[in-house]
Design an enzyme around this catalytic site. Sequence first.
Site, short mmCIF file in Angstrom:
data_model
loop_
_atom_site.label_atom_id
_atom_site.label_comp_id
_atom_site.label_asym_id
_atom_site.label_seq_id
_atom_site.Cartn_x
_atom_site.Cartn_y
_atom_site.Cartn_z
N SER A 116 0.85 -1.19 0.00
CA SER A 116 0.00 0.00 0.00
C SER A 116 0.89 1.25 0.00
CB SER A 116 -0.97 -0.04 1.18
OG SER A 116 -1.98 0.93 1.03
N GLU A 212 -1.88 -2.61 -8.31
CA GLU A 212 -3.13 -2.77 -7.56
C GLU A 212 -3.45 -1.45 -6.91
OE1 GLU A 212 -3.70 -3.18 -3.85
OE2 GLU A 212 -1.79 -2.18 -3.52
N HIS A 277 -4.66 -5.26 -1.67
CA HIS A 277 -5.68 -5.03 -0.64
C HIS A 277 -6.83 -6.03 -0.77
CE1 HIS A 277 -3.64 -1.10 -0.92
NE2 HIS A 277 -4.05 -0.88 0.30
#
Length: 307
Positions: A116, A212, A277
Amino acid sequence: MKALVRPRRLAPGARVAVVAPSGPVPEERLQAGLDILRGWDLEPVVAPHVLDRHGTFDYLAGTDADRAADLQAAWCDPSVDAVLCARGGYGVQRMAALLDWDALRAVGPKVFLGFSDITALHEAFATRLGLVTLHGPMAAGIDFVKNARAQEHLRATLFEPESVRTLHSRGGALVPGRARGVLLGGCLSLLAADLGTPHARPSARGGLLCLEDVNEETYRLDRYLTQLLRAGWLDGVTGILLGSWERCDPYDRIRALVLDRLGGLGVPIAEEFGFGHCEGALTVPFGVPAELDAEAGTLTLDVPALA
């Protein structure tokens, strides 16, 4: 793009430091994550400011200086074998310039784990330290704490990396073909935000790019992809792997966007590789050479993630 230096795998009894370079960490989830690490016969060491919260900006885990100091001290501690991020959120970009990269480089290779917002540190560790890093579940993350698949794939990567040299997708090929390259990537919005900084690589040339993101509207994803294209950052990329797009628009819309923006690159694109995620997220080593077979839905590492 050259392969990076692989840190040594972990062994029972290894000391692992837990740091919070980005957002604030829920204490109950941290404790649950520490229990899992102890169950793996690891010795977790919690950095001093992991549970801090910034006095003005409560989306940060304490001050920039304290978050940087925790990471610096953990990495430079000779008794620590790995540095694991507690969670993502936002904040890495505020503290990356506060790190003493010369001192970090002098320490030599160690395991580094996160995803992330930690994408910015994956890039920095690649460009400044030349090290393989692990894009995977974090110590106080919901997925790590509650999902056995995520836990087991990370455990195998840390202790028995030769047992997880092939990753399998749950989807198909958006663009068929095979490609070889060095793995890199992470959260799309962070890669776009990192452009032009001293810690970002100049391009993804020669790389297998993993993408992502989470909680983004399609027009924003379009903007990030378009920015990378306009900057020339995607020139020479050899293949693209798509992970999760949790809390984004319906996946058919994401798929159409990826084909519209990236299909013209003429490289294989494979979807639903299960990193990021998502529930049961897999751990992907950035900096390791690998081969993508988009139609078969496989990613095969040339060497184990860790030495």
